[in-house]
Design a protein around this motif. Structure first.
Motif, PDB file in Angstrom:
ATOM      1  N   ARG A   9       0.827  -1.212   0.000  1.00  0.00           N
ATOM      2  CA  ARG A   9       0.000   0.000   0.000  1.00  0.00           C
ATOM      3  C   ARG A   9       0.858   1.258   0.000  1.00  0.00           C
ATOM      4  O   ARG A   9       0.531   2.247  -0.663  1.00  0.00           O
ATOM      5  CB  ARG A   9      -0.929   0.010   1.221  1.00  0.00           C
ATOM      6  N   THR A  10       1.946   1.237   0.742  1.00  0.00           N
ATOM      7  CA  THR A  10       2.772   2.442   0.906  1.00  0.00           C
ATOM      8  C   THR A  10       3.969   2.482  -0.040  1.00  0.00           C
ATOM      9  O   THR A  10       4.749   3.430  -0.007  1.00  0.00           O
ATOM     10  CB  THR A  10       3.285   2.520   2.352  1.00  0.00           C
ATOM     11  N   GLU A  11       4.101   1.418  -0.878  1.00  0.00           N
ATOM     12  CA  GLU A  11       5.228   1.306  -1.814  1.00  0.00           C
ATOM     13  C   GLU A  11       6.574   1.417  -1.075  1.00  0.00           C
ATOM     14  O   GLU A  11       7.498   2.088  -1.516  1.00  0.00           O
ATOM     15  CB  GLU A  11       5.135   2.370  -2.907  1.00  0.00           C
ATOM     16  N   SER A  12       6.649   0.742   0.068  1.00  0.00           N
ATOM     17  CA  SER A  12       7.886   0.722   0.844  1.00  0.00           C
ATOM     18  C   SER A  12       8.539  -0.660   0.747  1.00  0.00           C
ATOM     19  O   SER A  12       8.049  -1.543   0.038  1.00  0.00           O
ATOM     20  CB  SER A  12       7.595   1.072   2.310  1.00  0.00           C
ATOM     21  N   LYS A  13       9.640  -0.857   1.454  1.00  0.00           N
ATOM     22  CA  LYS A  13      10.389  -2.116   1.406  1.00  0.00           C
ATOM     23  C   LYS A  13      10.397  -2.783   2.769  1.00  0.00           C
ATOM     24  O   LYS A  13      10.344  -2.119   3.813  1.00  0.00           O
ATOM     25  CB  LYS A  13      11.835  -1.861   0.955  1.00  0.00           C
ATOM     26  N   VAL A  14      10.480  -4.102   2.743  1.00  0.00           N
ATOM     27  CA  VAL A  14      10.558  -4.898   3.964  1.00  0.00           C
ATOM     28  C   VAL A  14      11.811  -5.757   3.892  1.00  0.00           C
ATOM     29  O   VAL A  14      12.136  -6.306   2.831  1.00  0.00           O
ATOM     30  CB  VAL A  14       9.314  -5.801   4.130  1.00  0.00           C
ATOM     31  N   GLY A  15      12.513  -5.872   5.004  1.00  0.00           N
ATOM     32  CA  GLY A  15      13.709  -6.712   5.061  1.00  0.00           C
ATOM     33  C   GLY A  15      13.504  -7.892   5.989  1.00  0.00           C
ATOM     34  O   GLY A  15      12.791  -7.798   6.994  1.00  0.00           O
ATOM     35  N   HIS A  45      31.747 -17.991  26.635  1.00  0.00           N
ATOM     36  CA  HIS A  45      31.468 -18.803  25.453  1.00  0.00           C
ATOM     37  C   HIS A  45      31.550 -17.904  24.226  1.00  0.00           C
ATOM     38  O   HIS A  45      31.018 -16.791  24.223  1.00  0.00           O
ATOM     39  CB  HIS A  45      30.080 -19.433  25.557  1.00  0.00           C
ATOM     40  N   PHE A  46      32.198 -18.399  23.185  1.00  0.00           N
ATOM     41  CA  PHE A  46      32.358 -17.633  21.951  1.00  0.00           C
ATOM     42  C   PHE A  46      31.535 -18.290  20.848  1.00  0.00           C
ATOM     43  O   PHE A  46      31.665 -19.501  20.604  1.00  0.00           O
ATOM     44  CB  PHE A  46      33.830 -17.562  21.561  1.00  0.00           C
ATOM     45  N   ILE A  47      30.681 -17.503  20.219  1.00  0.00           N
ATOM     46  CA  ILE A  47      29.849 -18.030  19.152  1.00  0.00           C
ATOM     47  C   ILE A  47      29.932 -17.110  17.935  1.00  0.00           C
ATOM     48  O   ILE A  47      30.444 -15.993  18.011  1.00  0.00           O
ATOM     49  CB  ILE A  47      28.369 -18.166  19.580  1.00  0.00           C
ATOM     50  N   SER A  48      29.433 -17.608  16.830  1.00  0.00           N
ATOM     51  CA  SER A  48      29.291 -16.791  15.627  1.00  0.00           C
ATOM     52  C   SER A  48      27.964 -17.171  14.974  1.00  0.00           C
ATOM     53  O   SER A  48      27.298 -18.119  15.398  1.00  0.00           O
ATOM     54  CB  SER A  48      30.462 -17.027  14.660  1.00  0.00           C
ATOM     55  N   CYS A  49      27.576 -16.429  13.957  1.00  0.00           N
ATOM     56  CA  CYS A  49      26.300 -16.708  13.308  1.00  0.00           C
ATOM     57  C   CYS A  49      26.423 -16.543  11.795  1.00  0.00           C
ATOM     58  O   CYS A  49      27.309 -15.853  11.297  1.00  0.00           O
ATOM     59  CB  CYS A  49      25.204 -15.788  13.850  1.00  0.00           C
ATOM     60  N   SER A  50      25.507 -17.205  11.099  1.00  0.00           N
ATOM     61  CA  SER A  50      25.374 -17.053   9.646  1.00  0.00           C
ATOM     62  C   SER A  50      24.010 -16.423   9.373  1.00  0.00           C
ATOM     63  O   SER A  50      23.002 -16.877   9.914  1.00  0.00           O
ATOM     64  CB  SER A  50      25.482 -18.412   8.951  1.00  0.00           C
ATOM     65  N   ILE A  51      23.999 -15.369   8.548  1.00  0.00           N
ATOM     66  CA  ILE A  51      22.774 -14.594   8.322  1.00  0.00           C
ATOM     67  C   ILE A  51      22.461 -14.554   6.833  1.00  0.00           C
ATOM     68  O   ILE A  51      23.305 -14.179   6.014  1.00  0.00           O
ATOM     69  CB  ILE A  51      22.921 -13.158   8.854  1.00  0.00           C
ATOM     70  N   GLY A  52      21.246 -14.945   6.493  1.00  0.00           N
ATOM     71  CA  GLY A  52      20.745 -14.804   5.130  1.00  0.00           C
ATOM     72  C   GLY A  52      19.726 -13.688   5.074  1.00  0.00           C
ATOM     73  O   GLY A  52      18.922 -13.511   5.997  1.00  0.00           O
ATOM     74  N   ILE A  53      19.730 -12.910   3.991  1.00  0.00           N
ATOM     75  CA  ILE A  53      18.873 -11.720   3.897  1.00  0.00           C
ATOM     76  C   ILE A  53      18.044 -11.769   2.616  1.00  0.00           C
ATOM     77  O   ILE A  53      18.577 -12.033   1.534  1.00  0.00           O
ATOM     78  CB  ILE A  53      19.721 -10.429   3.906  1.00  0.00           C
ATOM     79  N   SER A  54      16.750 -11.498   2.753  1.00  0.00           N
ATOM     80  CA  SER A  54      15.893 -11.294   1.580  1.00  0.00           C
ATOM     81  C   SER A  54      15.066 -10.031   1.809  1.00  0.00           C
ATOM     82  O   SER A  54      14.844  -9.623   2.950  1.00  0.00           O
ATOM     83  CB  SER A  54      14.971 -12.495   1.339  1.00  0.00           C
ATOM     84  N   THR A  55      14.638  -9.410   0.721  1.00  0.00           N
ATOM     85  CA  THR A  55      13.873  -8.167   0.822  1.00  0.00           C
ATOM     86  C   THR A  55      12.638  -8.227  -0.061  1.00  0.00           C
ATOM     87  O   THR A  55      12.612  -8.918  -1.085  1.00  0.00           O
ATOM     88  CB  THR A  55      14.724  -6.953   0.394  1.00  0.00           C
ATOM     89  N   TYR A  56      11.614  -7.505   0.378  1.00  0.00           N
ATOM     90  CA  TYR A  56      10.436  -7.278  -0.458  1.00  0.00           C
ATOM     91  C   TYR A  56      10.536  -5.845  -0.992  1.00  0.00           C
ATOM     92  O   TYR A  56      10.852  -4.928  -0.248  1.00  0.00           O
ATOM     93  CB  TYR A  56       9.144  -7.435   0.353  1.00  0.00           C
ATOM     94  N   PRO A  57      10.300  -5.622  -2.292  1.00  0.00           N
ATOM     95  CA  PRO A  57       9.820  -6.574  -3.300  1.00  0.00           C
ATOM     96  C   PRO A  57      10.922  -7.173  -4.188  1.00  0.00           C
ATOM     97  O   PRO A  57      10.617  -7.920  -5.098  1.00  0.00           O
ATOM     98  CB  PRO A  57       8.889  -5.698  -4.149  1.00  0.00           C
ATOM     99  N   LYS A  58      12.170  -6.867  -3.908  1.00  0.00           N
ATOM    100  CA  LYS A  58      13.231  -7.258  -4.834  1.00  0.00           C
ATOM    101  C   LYS A  58      13.437  -8.765  -4.883  1.00  0.00           C
ATOM    102  O   LYS A  58      13.585  -9.346  -5.961  1.00  0.00           O
ATOM    103  CB  LYS A  58      14.541  -6.573  -4.444  1.00  0.00           C
ATOM    104  N   ASP A  83       7.998 -17.015   0.357  1.00  0.00           N
ATOM    105  CA  ASP A  83       9.195 -16.931  -0.484  1.00  0.00           C
ATOM    106  C   ASP A  83      10.307 -16.131   0.193  1.00  0.00           C
ATOM    107  O   ASP A  83      11.491 -16.449   0.033  1.00  0.00           O
ATOM    108  CB  ASP A  83       8.838 -16.288  -1.834  1.00  0.00           C
ATOM    109  N   MET A  84       9.929 -15.112   0.971  1.00  0.00           N
ATOM    110  CA  MET A  84      10.963 -14.351   1.677  1.00  0.00           C
ATOM    111  C   MET A  84      11.710 -15.237   2.678  1.00  0.00           C
ATOM    112  O   MET A  84      12.937 -15.201   2.773  1.00  0.00           O
ATOM    113  CB  MET A  84      10.342 -13.157   2.404  1.00  0.00           C
ATOM    114  N   LEU A  85      10.958 -16.051   3.425  1.00  0.00           N
ATOM    115  CA  LEU A  85      11.580 -16.969   4.380  1.00  0.00           C
ATOM    116  C   LEU A  85      12.447 -17.990   3.668  1.00  0.00           C
ATOM    117  O   LEU A  85      13.570 -18.290   4.084  1.00  0.00           O
ATOM    118  CB  LEU A  85      10.498 -17.667   5.205  1.00  0.00           C
ATOM    119  N   LYS A  86      11.924 -18.525   2.572  1.00  0.00           N
ATOM    120  CA  LYS A  86      12.665 -19.543   1.818  1.00  0.00           C
ATOM    121  C   LYS A  86      13.963 -18.969   1.264  1.00  0.00           C
ATOM    122  O   LYS A  86      15.039 -19.590   1.352  1.00  0.00           O
ATOM    123  CB  LYS A  86      11.776 -20.065   0.675  1.00  0.00           C
ATOM    124  N   HIS A  87      13.886 -17.775   0.720  1.00  0.00           N
ATOM    125  CA  HIS A  87      15.068 -17.172   0.105  1.00  0.00           C
ATOM    126  C   HIS A  87      16.100 -16.736   1.144  1.00  0.00           C
ATOM    127  O   HIS A  87      17.304 -16.885   0.929  1.00  0.00           O
ATOM    128  CB  HIS A  87      14.641 -15.980  -0.760  1.00  0.00           C
TER     129      HIS A  87
END
Length: 579
Positions: free
Chosen positions: A168-174, A259-272, A279-283
């Protein structure tokens, strides 16, 4: 009971006070002559019941009733008083709006009013219990009980709502999909209690890093997701991902232990990247696994290249389920050469996919995805049966002798199959072969994923006479302890240790050390990736037992392999290596 009496007529208020003479029921009566003053008193103090006149000079009764019953933190039973003649519609409107009772002033008596107040308070208490129970159930349904974060169901609903708003607002979601690296190791080594406390700390850290209004969710296990509203540029999400990564790289203290940890992060955006929450979760998940493959402790955006991989995987799964891919698989055989005399002493069976449009594909192009989709054990079993039949045919036609050993790879899924050992025995028996003509090759990573179980299975195979080889040695864990206790008889040195030999002295020293180590543990050594006569000569000097590589032959079809055996001239290699 503490009562707030709201009526602009003082005489009516006094009449109510006279009726309520029981000190056991009413402890305190506070008066208000206007709606505004009543609401102010209600805000500043606590009351059990509000007696509210239907007609007030400064506000409609239903508006006052709404403010009282919908207050964020104050709760009281509300009883409406009216001097108006009996009107069922007014009474109904008040009850629907949240009043507990509706009384006519002209009918008030001590018994009548007392009974109404007690019943109103009791009904209100029951309503409050129901509302609190509903709130608790709603919280449990929408939140993760361990961390208090949103759970998957609630998060997916929030993501769908955010996408609709963005449309509706033509904005983006991450969307950031986050996984703790090597968390299973923490659980296995330190216990689930420590693992749970660590996840709680991670949840706290994530909540301090995100912007106000963004949502953190625990999807399950050690997986988290973050919804970012009103994204202006993708770089801002990248900055957030870096901030999360840096925050989690700081030591976390639990029970006086860091304790030392690290993380792996995957990013998807709407609408790109995607148009729907699914699909956002899958990507984002796919992008996260891409980070894992690159070595962990980083972040990656979903790209068109990953999209292509998604579509290829979907197509691959369809072909696996229909059996189309299995029918297109070919078996190739790469010769194994005895380092003492350069005779052919065996072969490794390797799969190739005869793709209808892409041609012959090597295993690296499809086997990892096949394993991820859960079909590798099925393909391993069918390939092993066929390979045993092929070996029997070669022996029957005197292509190979009785000492020829055929090597077959076994993946993690095959080793977890309860019928793995009995299936191999059945394959050998059906082909009329003995166990010593078969070698099962297992990589280091598969071996140590469940060492005790794997070791037990491989020991049972050895009772059949089957050889066990450690494949691609040096590229995984390379633990001396595993080498010591594994029921292996063959060690295969990965090609990466040979490719710079003999030009690189350090590589020569490493190769020699590996061969010496294996020999000291009574293991036969096969060096893979031998491509030059100089490499073969040096391996002979270091004490290797067998070669495998393009110097002798690439993987061959069954017919080409038979021709290779017939036309092989070991004396040519013997002369070149001065043997």
């Amino acid at each position: 009971m503490r009562l707030l009496l709201v009526d602009d007529d003082e005489l009516d208020r006094m009449a109510v006070v006279r009726v309520l003479q029981s000190p056991k029921l009413i402890k305190d009566i506070v008066h208000a002559s206007t709606a505004v003053s009543a609401l102010k008193l209600f805000e500043e103090s606590t009351f059990d019941v509000v007696l509210l006149d239907y007609r007030l000079p400064d506000m409609e009764c239903l508006d006052v009733l709404s403010k009282l019953t919908n207050h964020a933190s104050k709760h009281a039973a509300v009883v409406i008083l009216t001097g108006i003649a009996d009107d069922e519609m007014i009474e109904r409107d008040c009850i629907v709006a949240g009043a507990q009772d509706f009384l006519l002033k002209q009918e008030l008596s001590q018994r009548h009013l007392t009974k109404a107040l007690v019943h109103a308070q009791a009904r209100h208490a029951l309503n409050q219990q129901l509302m609190e129970t509903y709130a608790r159930l709603k919280f449990l349904a929408e939140n993760d009980p361990m961390t208090g974060l949103s759970n998957r169901y609630s998060f997916e609903e929030s993501l769908r709502t955010a996408i609709l708003r963005a449309q509706r607002t033509e904005s983006k979601v991450g969307l950031l999909f986050l996984d703790i690296d090597n968390f299973k190791l923490i659980n296995d080594s330190l216990g689930h209690d420590v693992g749970d406390k660590l996840l709680q700390q991670v949840a706290n850290i994530l909540q301090t890093v995100i912007r106000e209004g963004d949502i953190v969710c625990r999807l399950g296990g050690d997986e988290f997701a973050i919804l970012v509203h009103d994204v202006e540029v993708e770089t801002s999400i990248g900055i957030l991902a870096q901030r999360i990564k840096d925050s989690l790289n700081n030591p976390i203290t639990l029970s006086n232990t860091q304790h030392f940890i690290s993380c792996s992060i995957g990013i998807s955006t709407y609408p790109k990247c995607a148009q729907t929450a699914e699909d956002m979760l899958k990507h984002a998940d796919l992008a996260m696994y891409h980070v894992k493959q690159l070595g962990r402790n980083g972040f990656h955006f979903f790209t068109e290249g990953l999209q292509e991989r998604v579509m290829n995987k979907i197509s691959l799964e369809q072909q696996l389920r229909s059996g189309t891919l299995q029918r297109q698989l070919l078996q190739y055989y790469q010769p194994v050469i005895d380092a003492k005399n350069f005779n052919i002493c065996g072969a490794e069976m390797l799969l190739r996919w005869n793709h209808p449009t892409r041609g012959i594909l090597a295993p690296i192009a499809f086997l990892d995805d096949v394993e991820e989709l859960g079909f590798l054990s099925e393909i391993d079993s069918a390939s092993r049966r066929s390979a045993c039949q092929q070996l029997a045919a070669w022996r029957s036609n005197n292509i190979v002798d009785q000492d020829f050993c055929l090597a077959i790879n076994a993946g993690e899924q095959s080793l977890k199959d309860e019928s793995f050992q009995t299936s191999i025995k059945s394959d050998l028996d059906n082909a009329g072969l003995t166990g010593n003509c078969l070698s099962i090759e297992v990589t280091e990573g598969v071996l140590v994923s469940d060492f005790d179980k794997t070791s037990t299975i491989l020991n049972k195979l050895k009772t059949f006479g089957v050889n066990v080889a450690i494949d691609d040695f040096g590229t995984g864990y390379s633990s001396m302890a595993y080498l010591k206790w594994l029921p292996a008889s063959i060690l295969k040195v990965d090609r990466s240790f040979v490719q710079n030999v003999p030009d690189s002295p350090p590589d020569c020293r490493v190769l020699k050390a590996i061969i010496t180590l294996a020999k000291s543990l009574d293991l036969d050594v096969i060096v893979e990736g031998v491509e030059t006569i100089e490499q073969a000569r040096l391996c002979c000097q270091y004490g290797t037992d067998m070669f495998q590589g393009y110097l002798f032959s690439k993987p061959l079809s069954p017919d080409d392999f038979a021709n290779f055996v017939k036309n092989h001239h070991p004396e040519l290699f013997q002369a070149s290596c001065n043997i």
